[in-house]
Design a protein around this motif. Structure first.
Motif, mmCIF file in Angstrom:
data_model
loop_
_atom_site.group_PDB
_atom_site.id
_atom_site.type_symbol
_atom_site.label_atom_id
_atom_site.label_comp_id
_atom_site.label_asym_id
_atom_site.label_seq_id
_atom_site.Cartn_x
_atom_site.Cartn_y
_atom_site.Cartn_z
ATOM 1 N N VAL A 1 3.218 -0.740 9.399
ATOM 2 C CA VAL A 1 2.696 -0.983 8.057
ATOM 3 C C VAL A 1 3.872 -1.266 7.121
ATOM 4 C CG1 VAL A 1 1.328 -0.040 6.161
ATOM 5 C CG2 VAL A 1 0.778 0.592 8.523
ATOM 6 N N TYR A 2 3.753 -2.327 6.339
ATOM 7 C CA TYR A 2 4.775 -2.749 5.391
ATOM 8 C C TYR A 2 4.160 -2.841 4.001
ATOM 9 C CZ TYR A 2 7.138 -4.164 9.656
ATOM 10 O OH TYR A 2 7.714 -4.173 10.897
ATOM 11 N N VAL A 3 4.951 -2.494 2.987
ATOM 12 C CA VAL A 3 4.465 -2.532 1.612
ATOM 13 C C VAL A 3 5.507 -3.186 0.714
ATOM 14 C CG1 VAL A 3 3.875 -1.114 -0.393
ATOM 15 C CG2 VAL A 3 2.956 -0.537 1.835
ATOM 16 N N ALA A 4 5.041 -3.980 -0.240
ATOM 17 C CA ALA A 4 5.887 -4.560 -1.292
ATOM 18 C C ALA A 4 5.215 -4.273 -2.631
ATOM 19 C CB ALA A 4 6.040 -6.059 -1.092
ATOM 20 N N ASP A 5 6.002 -3.832 -3.595
ATOM 21 C CA ASP A 5 5.481 -3.547 -4.933
ATOM 22 C C ASP A 5 5.968 -4.645 -5.867
ATOM 23 O OD1 ASP A 5 4.607 -2.552 -7.340
ATOM 24 O OD2 ASP A 5 5.382 -0.533 -7.002
ATOM 25 N N VAL B 1 6.855 1.126 5.873
ATOM 26 C CA VAL B 1 6.545 2.444 5.329
ATOM 27 C C VAL B 1 5.931 3.381 6.349
ATOM 28 C CG1 VAL B 1 6.337 1.651 2.949
ATOM 29 C CG2 VAL B 1 4.324 1.653 4.420
ATOM 30 N N ALA B 2 5.388 2.844 7.451
ATOM 31 C CA ALA B 2 4.772 3.718 8.445
ATOM 32 C C ALA B 2 4.673 3.009 9.784
ATOM 33 C CB ALA B 2 3.372 4.136 7.996
ATOM 34 N N GLU B 3 4.682 3.820 10.836
ATOM 35 C CA GLU B 3 4.357 3.333 12.167
ATOM 36 C C GLU B 3 3.384 4.341 12.768
ATOM 37 O OE1 GLU B 3 6.379 1.952 16.340
ATOM 38 O OE2 GLU B 3 7.400 1.586 14.454
ATOM 39 N N LEU B 4 2.178 3.874 13.033
ATOM 40 C CA LEU B 4 1.124 4.728 13.564
ATOM 41 C C LEU B 4 1.135 4.654 15.081
ATOM 42 C CD1 LEU B 4 -1.658 3.483 11.123
ATOM 43 C CD2 LEU B 4 -0.107 5.418 10.813
ATOM 44 N N ASP B 5 0.766 5.740 15.749
ATOM 45 C CA ASP B 5 0.806 5.760 17.212
ATOM 46 C C ASP B 5 -0.506 5.306 17.840
ATOM 47 O OD1 ASP B 5 -0.674 7.938 16.491
ATOM 48 O OD2 ASP B 5 0.378 9.367 17.773
ATOM 49 N N PHE B 6 -1.230 4.434 17.151
ATOM 50 C CA PHE B 6 -2.431 3.811 17.681
ATOM 51 C C PHE B 6 -2.538 2.402 17.118
ATOM 52 C CE2 PHE B 6 -3.646 6.152 13.873
ATOM 53 C CZ PHE B 6 -4.369 5.229 13.150
#
Length: 99
Positions: free
Chosen positions: A55-59, A74-79
């Motif tokens: 997951v990537y985010v830009a403001d 911002v995140a890496e989910l294990d699914f």
């Protein structure tokens, strides 16, 4: 001001994090969510039993004077998610379906 004219009022380029490669790496789903000036991108991977979602985010509200916006992981989910969306105040929701 006629906002339906198709003429952009403000444009800024998006810069991906250095070292990230996206060309044919094996994602099976991807998506974009936009809310209140925040842009969220996500990619779900299932290749070689590597089930994960990045997951990537830009403001867009930060550093308004600069010509570009940096997108951050911002995140890496294990699914491998079926969907990731912004739900307000910088929070996101990920959906995973058991099939």
């Amino acid at each position: 001001m006629n906002w339906l004219s198709g003429k952009p009022l403000r444009t800024r380029s998006l810069i991906w994090p250095s070292g990230e490669t996206f060309d044919s790496y094996g994602w099976v789903r991807e998506g974009t969510s936009v809310m209140d000036g925040v842009i969220l991108y996500w990619f779900a991977f299932t290749a070689d039993n590597d089930h994960r979602t990045t997951v990537y985010v830009a403001d867009t509200r930060q550093n308004r004077g600069l010509p570009s916006i940096v997108i951050n992981r911002v995140a890496e989910l294990d699914f491998a998610a079926h969907g990731v969306v912004l739900v307000g105040d910088g929070f996101a929701s990920a959906q995973w379906l058991w099939v």
